[in-house]
Design an enzyme around this catalytic site. Structure first.
Site, PDB file in Angstrom:
ATOM      1  N   GLU A   1      -0.291   3.091  -2.895  1.00 30.81           N
ATOM      2  CA  GLU A   1       0.854   3.352  -3.771  1.00 30.81           C
ATOM      3  C   GLU A   1       1.851   4.318  -3.145  1.00 30.81           C
ATOM      4  OE1 GLU A   1      -2.496   1.883  -6.304  1.00 30.81           O
ATOM      5  OE2 GLU A   1      -2.291   3.357  -4.673  1.00 30.81           O
TER       6      GLU A   1
ATOM      7  N   HIS B   1      -7.741   3.953 -16.945  1.00 33.41           N
ATOM      8  CA  HIS B   1      -6.943   2.726 -17.001  1.00 33.41           C
ATOM      9  C   HIS B   1      -6.346   2.496 -18.394  1.00 33.41           C
ATOM     10  CE1 HIS B   1      -9.597   2.013 -13.547  1.00 33.41           C
ATOM     11  NE2 HIS B   1      -8.721   1.121 -13.120  1.00 33.41           N
TER      12      HIS B   1
END
Length: 346
Positions: free
Chosen positions: A63, A132
């Protein structure tokens, strides 16, 4: 006559991106599994076949690298859309988002523009546990330099996405997994609605009154708007009228629509899937409290949000910490207890 059809939020976002890519050759997309897979939550479905791998680029699991690449590409004149698969993953690329994407226009004295759309999935409700399942939009809204957009339905998602791509500033575009219309995940049907085929924009900083009412105001965003609408239906069956406001964007934030509604109803409940501490519910509460010279409250403000604990994996615990339709109904009823008591006394 305007042609429209019912789309899911995932389809609406993908269509918005495709139309902007057709309009502007500088727009491209990059991220993990956004190509052949079409994005883990469907936001880039079908784009690889239309535009090819030079403009729809699957990236390695890094990322920091691909968000940094997007920032550099924007500084060089491109208009990247980059997907951070889960907002929870921002911790591994925090420096690129907080210190480069958000600040470099300011640090450069306005001599560069960074028109990056950073898309990311938010929210729980499907037992994906603490790493998450967060929303975290208040985390990004807290920091200057990034606009924060959080749609609740397909129509808004398309218009807000096109507006985001055309904006010359960094935009965080956050979509809740529970309203994307995914076949493998239960979602609120109200999030899929009629969407025009032609491109259109929705201006940032314009909240929407999605249901009018007179007894209490419910302020919310994202999937919680759909829960608030279901709650308002139940309250109506009980003879109570709730007004529901969808903020649509947090940065910029439309405070005037909130104040106008609360001035009318005199009661406010904020329903939020982000954390209670230092978050959206506190900001909206403060906005009203700072305007009590013009907004007269009939009851104390009520906040529903996730308590300051990690999102549990256990389904009963997860449902307990995330506000549900029933908790919104109960919250509004408590706001209205004074009115009910007065009516019974009369």
């Amino acid at each position: 006559m305007t042609a429209s059809r019912k789309l899911t939020m995932a389809q609406a976002i993908s269509e918005a991106i495709a139309q902007e890519m057709e309009r502007d050759a500088k727009v491209f997309v990059m991220g993990e599994d956004i190509g052949k897979y079409g994005g883990i939550f469907g936001a880039t479905g079908g784009l690889l076949d239309k535009f090819g791998k030079d403009r729809i680029m699957d990236t390695p699991i890094s990322e920091t690298a691909f968000i940094g690449t997007a920032t550099g590409a924007a500084a060089a004149g491109m208009r990247p859309i980059v997907e951070l698969m889960f907002v929870d993953f921002f911790g591994v690329c925090m420096d690129q988002i907080y210190n480069h994407l958000a600040k470099n226009t300011y640090m450069a004295g306005g001599n560069i523009r960074l028109p990056v759309v950073l898309t990311t999935a938010i929210g729980g409700g499907y037992n994906d546990a603490a790493q998450h399942s967060q929303c975290l939009y208040a985390t990004f809204a807290h920091m200057p330099g990034i606009k924060v957009v959080v749609p609740s339905n397909a129509y808004d998602a398309k218009g807000l996405m096109i507006q985001a791509i055309r904006d010359d500033n960094p935009v965080m575009f956050m979509y809740h997994k529970g309203i994307m219309g995914l076949p493998w995940m239960a979602y609120f049907e109200g999030s899929s609605n009629e969407v025009p085929q032609e491109p259109y924009t929705i201006a940032f900083g314009q909240a929407k009154v999605v249901r009018e009412g007179k007894d209490a105001t419910i302020v919310s965003i994202s999937q919680m708007v759909q829960k608030a609408l279901v709650a308002a239906d139940e309250l109506a069956r009980q003879g109570l009228s709730a007004e529901v406001i969808d903020l649509r964007t947090l940065v910029p934030l439309d405070r005037n629509t909130v104040l106008k509604s609360v001035a009318k109803t005199g009661r406010l409940l904020i329903a939020d899937e982000d954390y209670l501490g230092y978050g959206l519910s506190g900001e909206i509460s403060a906005t009203v409290a700072e305007n009590l010279d013009t907004v007269k409250l009939k009851a104390p403000i009520k906040r529903l949000a996730v308590p300051n604990v990690p999102i549990p994996y256990s389904r009963p615990l997860e449902q307990f910490v995330i506000p549900q339709v029933g908790s919104i109904v109960d919250g509004v009823r408590k706001l209205l207890e004074t009115r009910v008591a007065a009516a019974l006394a009369a």
